[in-house]
Each structure stands twice: as C-alpha cells, then as structure tokens.
Design a protein around this motif. Structure first.
Motif, PDB file in Angstrom:
ATOM      1  N   PHE A 144       0.861  -1.182   0.000  1.00  0.00           N
ATOM      2  CA  PHE A 144       0.000   0.000   0.000  1.00  0.00           C
ATOM      3  C   PHE A 144       0.895   1.228   0.000  1.00  0.00           C
ATOM      4  N   SER A 177      -1.287   4.359  -4.194  1.00  0.00           N
ATOM      5  CA  SER A 177      -2.500   3.602  -3.863  1.00  0.00           C
ATOM      6  C   SER A 177      -3.561   4.503  -3.253  1.00  0.00           C
ATOM      7  N   VAL A 206      -7.454   6.939  -8.348  1.00  0.00           N
ATOM      8  CA  VAL A 206      -6.925   7.044  -6.990  1.00  0.00           C
ATOM      9  C   VAL A 206      -7.948   7.663  -6.031  1.00  0.00           C
ATOM     10  N   ARG A 332      -9.461   0.834   3.856  1.00  0.00           N
ATOM     11  CA  ARG A 332      -8.315   0.284   3.122  1.00  0.00           C
ATOM     12  C   ARG A 332      -7.291  -0.303   4.091  1.00  0.00           C
TER      13      ARG A 332
END
Length: 343
Positions: A144, A177, A206, A332
């Motif tokens: 990430f 990311s 994004v 995330r």
C-alpha cells in the motif's frame, strides 16, 4: 543608439538557472535509471511476510509524513496490533519524536532498512511494517503506497531537484494507492478541487483523503508532561522559530490560535540549532518585548537540551486529523487484516 547589454546580475542569473536545469536533468535521469534497475530485477527487491505500508511524498519535505506515520501507527495500536516503523534515520528529530510518542511500536532506524527489518522480525512479533518516507524506496516491496501532498505548495515550480522540490516527475503519482492532501483547511476549496483534478490526470482511479495539522496544546520545554491550553497564549506577543519543511503552515496555525508573532526565525528543514543561534533568538525576544518563544515538537526533539537550557520555549503539540475521506482510508487499512488477506 545604445545597445541593450545584459547586466552582470542578469548573466549570473542565467548561468545559475542553466546550472540548476542541467543538474535537475541528470538528477531526474538518475532517478529513472535507479527505478528501472529494480523494475528489470537487476537490483533485488525484498519481500516480507508482513503487510508493508509506505508513507511517502513526491516533494522535498513539509507534507506531514511523521504525523501521518503516528496516525496510522496509533490506529493499529488501538486495535491491539504492533506496527514496526522503518525509517532511514537521517532526520533524527522525527525518530526521537516517534519513539517518544509511540512506545508500543517497534522502531527500526538505519540506512539499510532491509537489514533492520530482518533483525527486528527475528526477535520480535509485529503485525505490519510502516515504511517511513518509502515512496522512493524501491528495495522493499510494499502492499500500500500512501502519498502525502501539501495543498499549500503541492509541487513547487514543477521542476525536479535541485531546481525545484520534486523528487520525481509528477507522472510518478500513477504508482500511488491512496493520496492524502494535507493542510487543505488552509487553502480555498477551489484550490483543493483543482489539485485533485490535476492529480487525476496521472492516476484517474486514486482515492483521496484530506487532512489538517490540528493543534492540541502547548507545553514548556522543561515541563513536557504539563499541558497548556491553546487559548492561554491567545493574544500573546511571541517570538517564533522553526526548522521545518513548511514553516508557512506553522505560522498559519499560530495565527489561527491567536498568537501574535512579533519575531519569526525560519531555518532549513532538519536544522541543528547552534547555541549562538538560540542566544540570538533569545536576544531578539528580549528586544521585541515578546512574552515568550514558540517552536515545533520536531524542532524541540532535534536538540531538546540546548533549546530547553537557552530558551525554554513553548512547544506546540499537533496531530494529524483527517477531515474527509477518513472512513474510506481506514477501510483500506483494515482490508489488509481481514481473513485471507496478506499479512
């Protein structure tokens, strides 16, 4: 009729600009070749069994990487997970600050971050690796890539170092990311929206979050555990000094608190204060009839003894607060620790 001849100052500026352009060209080529060597597997990339989260930027300093590392580390610590923070250690102020604020985290400092990580993993149980200033660190494979961009000065003059502040071309944002725009509370809404549109030309899908450096309290250098409410310095005449990447942000935060900055000393990022410099600041503080001096935690942790002895300033404690996109960002982060995910 007299000819228009270039002045000596104009010639010097032209030569200086040419030198910086030349240096920026070769710096950019060096970055490109370095990246290519890893992409072609000529240089080895190291992988770890643990999830690796990189926190980095595209520019030289002033985006808020250290507060964001603290935010993410605390997020996992409160969920009973142990992060390892890997840092190069060139900015010893950040390392000291993180060690002071995150005693529950494993802190790995060293130029060879692979070796440092392996050593800690062999002795300690950790749940994930936070790679501080990792966007340009190609040796460690990450899961990430978080990129921080300061909305006050996103890309400078759009030039690569040393002519500008870019560490890589803007097209490198395609690798990100997740992007966090910092200090968005200090710029008009239309500037933030325009910045997002610009970034999406390089990375259309994004996701974004917006963040601010939120002041928490003050404390005196000789009494770090005694919090002083922000409003206690409202309206006070103060001398301000700092050696950080974005001093403008620091000044704007103090202005919003209501501090009256009557003298302001700005040094380069990571500046190691000399005793004579601090003595000069103390003299100016006296001459300006300031009621005290203020600096940042980052500056304080760089040389706490000297700063405390000579000035004993007020230290502004801040933390990173996500003002939009926080739920998406935390989702995330959580995804790496769901059943069946990496790590």
């Amino acid at each position: 009729m007299a000819e228009n001849r270039p002045t000596s100052g104009g010639v010097f500026c032209f030569l200086l600009k040419s030198i910086f352009n030349f240096a920026s060209f070769f710096y950019g080529k060096g970055v490109q070749i370095h990246r290519l060597l890893y992409q072609k597997n000529i240089f080895k990339t190291e992988s770890f069994e643990k999830t690796v989260i990189s926190i980095g930027n595209l520019t030289w300093g002033g985006t808020g990487k250290t507060p964001m590392v603290e935010y993410i580390a605390n997020y996992f610590i409160t969920r009973e997970k142990i992060p390892m923070i890997l840092a190069r250690g060139y900015g010893k102020d950040e390392s000291k600050e993180l060690a002071n604020k995150l005693p529950a985290a494993q802190l790995g400092i060293g130029s060879d971050r692979v070796a440092v990580a392996k050593k800690i993993l062999s002795k300690s149980s950790i749940d994930m690796i936070l790679l501080d200033d990792g966007f340009q660190h190609w040796r460690i494979k990450r899961d990430f890539d978080i990129v921080l961009i300061n909305a006050l000065n996103p890309f400078g003059n759009l030039s690569i170092l040393p002519r500008g502040i870019l560490r890589e071309p803007m097209s490198s944002l395609s690798r990100a990311s997740f992007i966090i725009l910092t200090d968005t509370n200090l710029v008009p809404r239309k500037e933030t929206d325009f910045l997002k549109e610009k970034i999406r030309t390089f990375n259309p899908p994004v996701e974004f979050a917006e963040a601010c450096h939120e002041p928490v309290c003050f404390y005196r250098a000789d009494s770090p555990h005694k919090q002083i409410p922000l409003d206690q310095l409202e309206g006070k005449r103060m001398t301000v000094f700092s050696g950080i990447g974005m001093p403008r942000s620091f000044q704007m935060i103090l202005n919003r608190i209501g501090v009256k900055s009557v003298r302001n000393f700005e040094f380069d990022d990571h500046h190691m204060f000399l005793s004579r410099e601090l003595e000069d600041i103390r003299k100016e503080k006296s001459l300006s009839r300031s009621e005290g001096s203020i600096t940042t935690e980052k500056d304080y942790f760089r040389c706490p003894g000297r700063i405390t002895q000579i000035l004993n300033p007020y230290i502004l404690k801040i933390h990173m607060r996500l003002i939009s996109g926080e739920e998406e960002f935390q989702t995330r982060l959580d995804s790496f620790f769901e059943e069946g995910s990496h790590g």
